[in-house]
Design a protein around this motif. Structure first.
Motif, PDB file in Angstrom:
ATOM      1  N   ARG A   1      35.410  55.261  45.514  1.00 16.31           N
ATOM      2  CA  ARG A   1      34.524  54.184  45.072  1.00 16.31           C
ATOM      3  C   ARG A   1      34.070  54.387  43.630  1.00 16.31           C
ATOM      4  O   ARG A   1      34.040  53.443  42.827  1.00 16.31           O
ATOM      5  N   LEU A   2      33.735  55.595  43.262  1.00 19.39           N
ATOM      6  CA  LEU A   2      33.225  55.856  41.913  1.00 19.39           C
ATOM      7  C   LEU A   2      34.305  55.652  40.846  1.00 19.39           C
ATOM      8  O   LEU A   2      33.973  55.363  39.690  1.00 19.39           O
TER       9      LEU A   2
ATOM     10  N   THR B   1      26.296  63.737  49.511  1.00 22.89           N
ATOM     11  CA  THR B   1      27.355  62.856  49.009  1.00 22.89           C
ATOM     12  C   THR B   1      27.032  61.391  49.257  1.00 22.89           C
ATOM     13  O   THR B   1      27.150  60.541  48.360  1.00 22.89           O
ATOM     14  N   LEU B   2      26.618  61.076  50.475  1.00 17.56           N
ATOM     15  CA  LEU B   2      26.363  59.669  50.808  1.00 17.56           C
ATOM     16  C   LEU B   2      25.179  59.108  50.036  1.00 17.56           C
ATOM     17  O   LEU B   2      25.260  58.005  49.475  1.00 17.56           O
ATOM     18  N   VAL B   3      24.062  59.853  49.986  1.00 16.38           N
ATOM     19  CA  VAL B   3      22.874  59.270  49.359  1.00 16.38           C
ATOM     20  C   VAL B   3      22.974  59.282  47.836  1.00 16.38           C
ATOM     21  O   VAL B   3      22.508  58.334  47.174  1.00 16.38           O
ATOM     22  N   HIS B   4      23.589  60.317  47.259  1.00 14.01           N
ATOM     23  CA  HIS B   4      23.732  60.307  45.802  1.00 14.01           C
ATOM     24  C   HIS B   4      24.782  59.292  45.354  1.00 14.01           C
ATOM     25  O   HIS B   4      24.665  58.722  44.259  1.00 14.01           O
ATOM     26  N   THR B   5      25.795  59.054  46.180  1.00 14.70           N
ATOM     27  CA  THR B   5      26.728  57.984  45.843  1.00 14.70           C
ATOM     28  C   THR B   5      26.024  56.638  45.900  1.00 14.70           C
ATOM     29  O   THR B   5      26.318  55.734  45.108  1.00 14.70           O
ATOM     30  N   ASN B   6      25.057  56.500  46.796  1.00 13.61           N
ATOM     31  CA  ASN B   6      24.257  55.274  46.808  1.00 13.61           C
ATOM     32  C   ASN B   6      23.440  55.143  45.530  1.00 13.61           C
ATOM     33  O   ASN B   6      23.371  54.057  44.934  1.00 13.61           O
ATOM     34  N   ASP B   7      22.822  56.245  45.082  1.00 11.98           N
ATOM     35  CA  ASP B   7      22.109  56.216  43.804  1.00 11.98           C
ATOM     36  C   ASP B   7      23.063  55.792  42.684  1.00 11.98           C
ATOM     37  O   ASP B   7      22.717  54.958  41.835  1.00 11.98           O
ATOM     38  N   LEU B   8      24.240  56.392  42.683  1.00 10.43           N
ATOM     39  CA  LEU B   8      25.220  56.097  41.640  1.00 10.43           C
ATOM     40  C   LEU B   8      25.701  54.648  41.716  1.00 10.43           C
ATOM     41  O   LEU B   8      25.861  53.983  40.680  1.00 10.43           O
TER      42      LEU B   8
END
Length: 218
Positions: free
Chosen positions: A29-30, A149-156
């Motif tokens: 995704r990123l 991983t899940l929550v920081h990817t949400n931040d990102l």
């Protein structure tokens, strides 16, 4: 209705494959982010998106390192030197070479995730190691890595203008492992965001502080 570690059906285990899937989904995704978006803040964090990926990479690396010694420390972290590149930035061991660009940054993330995946796969389930939230086991460190991983990817995703909705099964398994008192009758992803202070759940106050429980479980 609340989960209980002592009642109901057997808790689904969190595995190295779950962690690998979380990291690969995040990296995929990123990679869709616009090249010029990495200097903006990641959601409500005080770090920019580049720094947040470095922080996430550092989390995954540090969890792998805790499991690495033949006799892991129970009273503190493996004593690497964590440094910040600017006042207010994250203090990391892992820093990506900015000249490598976003693709290089995401390789750093993928490599750090792979280190933790390998350690979880090869370390005895009886192993215990220190974490600031309490001594945990390889499954616990896998679950911690997934939550990071899940929550920081949400931040990102918020900072990069991307959508992000990870699989419900991943969220359910890490909730059962690390947040056993979280509600079990609500959407798992919304519940994980709520449990980590990042979202609302109808009828429940938003946490003003939070921590997981990495205690080894049956």
């Amino acid at each position: 209705m609340f989960r209980s570690a002592d009642s109901g059906p057997a808790r689904p285990r969190v595995t190295a494959d779950d962690l690998d899937r979380a990291v690969q989904l995040a990296v995929t995704r990123l990679r869709e982010a616009p090249p010029g978006a990495w200097n903006g803040n990641a959601g409500s964090l005080e770090w920019d998106c580049w720094e947040t990926v470095e922080h996430l990479s550092d989390d995954l690396f540090a969890y792998a390192a805790q499991l690495g010694p033949r006799t892991p420390p129970l009273d503190g972290e493996v004593p690497f030197v964590w440094t910040s590149r600017r006042p207010g930035g994250p203090a990391n061991v892992v820093h990506a070479d900015r000249e490598a660009g976003p693709s290089g940054l995401l390789r750093v993330l993928e490599a750090s995730g792979a280190l933790l995946v390998a350690m979880v796969r090869t370390t005895s389930p009886a192993t215990r190691a220190h974490h600031v939230f309490g001594i945990s086991d390889p499954e616990g460190f896998a679950a911690m890595g997934i939550v990071e991983t899940l929550v920081h990817t949400n931040d990102l995703a918020q900072g990069l203008g991307l959508s992000w909705n990870p699989p419900a099964g991943l969220c359910s398994r890490v909730l059962a492992r690390l947040f056993p008192d979280a509600p079990g009758d609500t959407d798992p992803w919304s519940t994980l965001l709520w449990a980590t202070g990042r979202g609302e759940l109808p009828g429940r106050p938003r946490p003003t502080s939070w921590r997981w429980d990495g205690t080894p479980r049956a």
